[in-house]
Design a protein around this motif. Structure first.
Motif, mmCIF file in Angstrom:
data_model
loop_
_atom_site.group_PDB
_atom_site.id
_atom_site.type_symbol
_atom_site.label_atom_id
_atom_site.label_comp_id
_atom_site.label_asym_id
_atom_site.label_seq_id
_atom_site.Cartn_x
_atom_site.Cartn_y
_atom_site.Cartn_z
ATOM 1 N N ASN A 1 0.876 -1.233 0.104
ATOM 2 C CA ASN A 1 0.075 -0.098 -0.062
ATOM 3 C C ASN A 1 0.845 1.037 0.066
ATOM 4 N N SER A 2 2.027 1.195 0.103
ATOM 5 C CA SER A 2 3.009 2.180 0.270
ATOM 6 C C SER A 2 3.786 2.420 -1.278
ATOM 7 N N SER A 3 3.304 1.892 -2.212
ATOM 8 C CA SER A 3 3.907 2.050 -3.780
ATOM 9 C C SER A 3 5.095 1.241 -4.208
ATOM 10 N N PHE A 4 5.622 0.436 -3.093
ATOM 11 C CA PHE A 4 6.706 -0.449 -3.378
ATOM 12 C C PHE A 4 6.072 -1.634 -4.129
ATOM 13 N N GLU A 5 6.473 -2.036 -5.244
ATOM 14 C CA GLU A 5 6.095 -3.330 -6.144
ATOM 15 C C GLU A 5 7.077 -4.420 -5.878
ATOM 16 N N GLU A 6 8.269 -4.281 -5.705
ATOM 17 C CA GLU A 6 9.500 -5.200 -5.614
ATOM 18 C C GLU A 6 9.996 -5.131 -4.158
ATOM 19 N N LEU A 7 10.384 -6.328 -3.639
ATOM 20 C CA LEU A 7 11.070 -6.650 -2.382
ATOM 21 C C LEU A 7 12.384 -7.231 -2.198
ATOM 22 N N GLU A 8 13.280 -6.958 -1.569
ATOM 23 C CA GLU A 8 14.261 -7.784 -1.087
ATOM 24 C C GLU A 8 14.367 -8.178 0.336
ATOM 25 N N ILE A 9 14.094 -9.507 0.275
ATOM 26 C CA ILE A 9 13.580 -10.050 1.777
ATOM 27 C C ILE A 9 15.174 -10.236 2.578
ATOM 28 N N PHE A 10 15.272 -9.975 3.715
ATOM 29 C CA PHE A 10 16.654 -10.379 4.428
ATOM 30 C C PHE A 10 16.247 -11.386 5.016
ATOM 31 N N CYS A 11 17.279 -12.573 4.704
ATOM 32 C CA CYS A 11 17.121 -13.950 5.451
ATOM 33 C C CYS A 11 17.684 -13.840 6.955
ATOM 34 N N SER A 12 16.521 -13.804 7.817
ATOM 35 C CA SER A 12 16.884 -14.078 9.211
ATOM 36 C C SER A 12 15.748 -15.000 9.493
ATOM 37 N N ARG A 13 16.320 -15.998 10.225
ATOM 38 C CA ARG A 13 15.218 -17.132 10.524
ATOM 39 C C ARG A 13 14.052 -16.587 11.226
ATOM 40 N N SER A 14 14.307 -15.659 12.254
ATOM 41 C CA SER A 14 13.065 -14.968 13.302
ATOM 42 C C SER A 14 12.467 -14.012 12.513
ATOM 43 N N HIS A 15 12.760 -13.781 11.199
ATOM 44 C CA HIS A 15 12.302 -12.681 10.599
ATOM 45 C C HIS A 15 11.506 -13.411 9.165
ATOM 46 N N PHE A 16 12.242 -14.246 8.577
ATOM 47 C CA PHE A 16 11.794 -15.101 7.300
ATOM 48 C C PHE A 16 12.161 -16.434 7.507
ATOM 49 N N ASP A 17 11.492 -17.490 7.908
ATOM 50 C CA ASP A 17 12.474 -18.842 8.103
ATOM 51 C C ASP A 17 12.203 -19.424 6.686
ATOM 52 N N TYR A 18 13.444 -19.246 5.932
ATOM 53 C CA TYR A 18 13.558 -19.726 4.634
ATOM 54 C C TYR A 18 13.749 -21.136 4.649
ATOM 55 N N ALA A 19 13.947 -21.841 5.504
ATOM 56 C CA ALA A 19 14.118 -23.428 5.548
ATOM 57 C C ALA A 19 12.673 -23.899 5.985
ATOM 58 N N ASN A 20 11.874 -23.300 6.195
ATOM 59 C CA ASN A 20 10.522 -23.702 6.769
ATOM 60 C C ASN A 20 9.772 -23.658 5.348
ATOM 61 N N LYS A 21 9.509 -24.871 4.755
ATOM 62 C CA LYS A 21 8.717 -24.824 3.193
ATOM 63 C C LYS A 21 7.251 -24.262 3.574
ATOM 64 N N SER A 22 6.651 -24.590 4.485
ATOM 65 C CA SER A 22 5.385 -23.943 4.749
ATOM 66 C C SER A 22 5.177 -22.643 4.875
ATOM 67 N N GLU A 23 6.291 -21.913 5.463
ATOM 68 C CA GLU A 23 6.176 -20.696 5.764
ATOM 69 C C GLU A 23 6.636 -19.884 4.389
ATOM 70 N N VAL A 24 7.609 -20.325 3.575
ATOM 71 C CA VAL A 24 7.873 -19.968 2.636
ATOM 72 C C VAL A 24 6.691 -19.934 1.681
ATOM 73 N N GLN A 25 6.219 -20.945 1.435
ATOM 74 C CA GLN A 25 4.833 -21.037 0.761
ATOM 75 C C GLN A 25 3.647 -19.960 1.049
ATOM 76 N N GLU A 26 3.737 -19.742 2.323
ATOM 77 C CA GLU A 26 2.770 -18.723 2.892
ATOM 78 C C GLU A 26 3.199 -17.174 2.264
ATOM 79 N N ILE A 27 4.512 -17.130 2.451
ATOM 80 C CA ILE A 27 4.867 -15.635 2.011
ATOM 81 C C ILE A 27 4.628 -15.467 0.669
ATOM 82 N N GLY A 28 5.001 -16.731 -0.229
ATOM 83 C CA GLY A 28 4.636 -16.622 -1.734
ATOM 84 C C GLY A 28 3.275 -16.396 -1.828
#
Length: 286
Positions: A25-52
């Motif tokens: 809602n703030s006009s950004f259309e693309e992101l860079e996600i910082f990989c820290s497990r407490s922020h974004f658990d990149y190793a958790n497939k269900s969490e990755v799918q939900e973020i997707g």
């Protein structure tokens, strides 16, 4: 001008559908996600799918990931045990590569084109053994990334091994095919030498292989990660310089320091300020 936002601005918080909605809602259309497990658990497939799904629902594109810098479930990037491609000890280096491969594997669920790496920690000193370790790590990681459609981009930092001249000589000597650079303009402004020349001197060795930019400001003394125009960077000169890169339409990722505490502005206010700083930079770019 491609304008992206790094979730580093919210690194101590969990990346959620609600937060992604606020970003959209703030006009950004693309992101860079910082990989820290407490922020974004990149190793958790269900969490990755939900973020997707949340990205798709909010019409947000994942442009890049920032590689994890810690191997622990730490609330901030500075905490926890460092994760480095420069580990001299083979067992620790393999552990680090395995963790970084887990982050790269996010591309199997959410396609993205670039992953940003640091050459070791913030005070990494130059050492031939570390150089060899970095070569070994990157040789494997580049191949793993290529199979997932991802380009590995090493970023200039304030350490000896992150210095632009060191990075360029590393690429020239190792001839690692496919390795590219992410130019961090805030880090360049902290390099040695006269302040007015730091960014140009840092950009020159990397120019031909730069495929992305991290945008933030400071006063030339410490890594403050301020919005553009709130430090001492000459943005008019910087924009002119960045436009000389061979890569057309470079993605510019706004990477701001997180604001928290009782007096910190709310998320909507922080996002408005981020958008305004990029609006001004875009006007400069044109």
């Amino acid at each position: 001008m491609q304008r992206l936002l790094s979730t580093y601005s919210f690194i101590s918080r969990k990346l959620t559908r609600e937060l992604l909605g606020q970003i959209a809602n703030s006009s950004f259309e693309e992101l860079e996600i910082f990989c820290s497990r407490s922020h974004f658990d990149y190793a958790n497939k269900s969490e990755v799918q939900e973020i997707g799904r949340a990205l798709a629902d909010n019409r947000l594109k994942l442009a890049s990931l920032h590689a994890p810098t810690s191997r622990d479930l730490s609330a901030t990037r500075e905490g926890g045990q460092p994760l480095s491609i420069c580990e001299v000890e083979r067992v620790r280096r393999i552990e680090a590569m395995d963790e970084l491969k887990r982050a790269l594997d996010v591309a199997e669920e959410i396609p993205f084109s670039r992953m940003i790496f640091h050459m070791g920690g913030p005070r990494e000193t130059s050492d031939p053994r570390k150089r060899d370790a970095a070569f070994s790590s990157l040789e494997h990681l580049i191949l793993h990334a290529r199979h997932r459609g991802v380009t590995i981009c090493v970023e200039n930092t304030t350490s000896e091994m992150g210095a632009p001249s060191y990075l360029r000589s590393f690429v020239d000597e190792t001839r690692l095919a496919g390795l590219r650079f992410n130019f961090d303009i805030g880090h360049a402004h902290l390099a040695d030498g006269a302040e007015k020349n730091r960014i140009a001197d840092s950009f020159e060795p990397l120019r031909e292989l730069v495929v992305g930019i991290h945008v933030h400001d400071n006063h030339g003394e410490k890594d403050e990660h301020l919005p553009p125009y709130e430090g001492s960077i000459d943005w008019a000169a910087a924009v002119k310089l960045l436009k000389t890169a061979p890569e057309a339409n470079l993605p510019l990722t706004l990477e701001l320091k997180e604001k928290n505490g009782p007096d910190a502005p709310g998320t909507p206010e922080q996002l408005v300020a981020a958008r305004k700083s990029m609006d001004r930079l875009e006007q400069e770019w044109e």
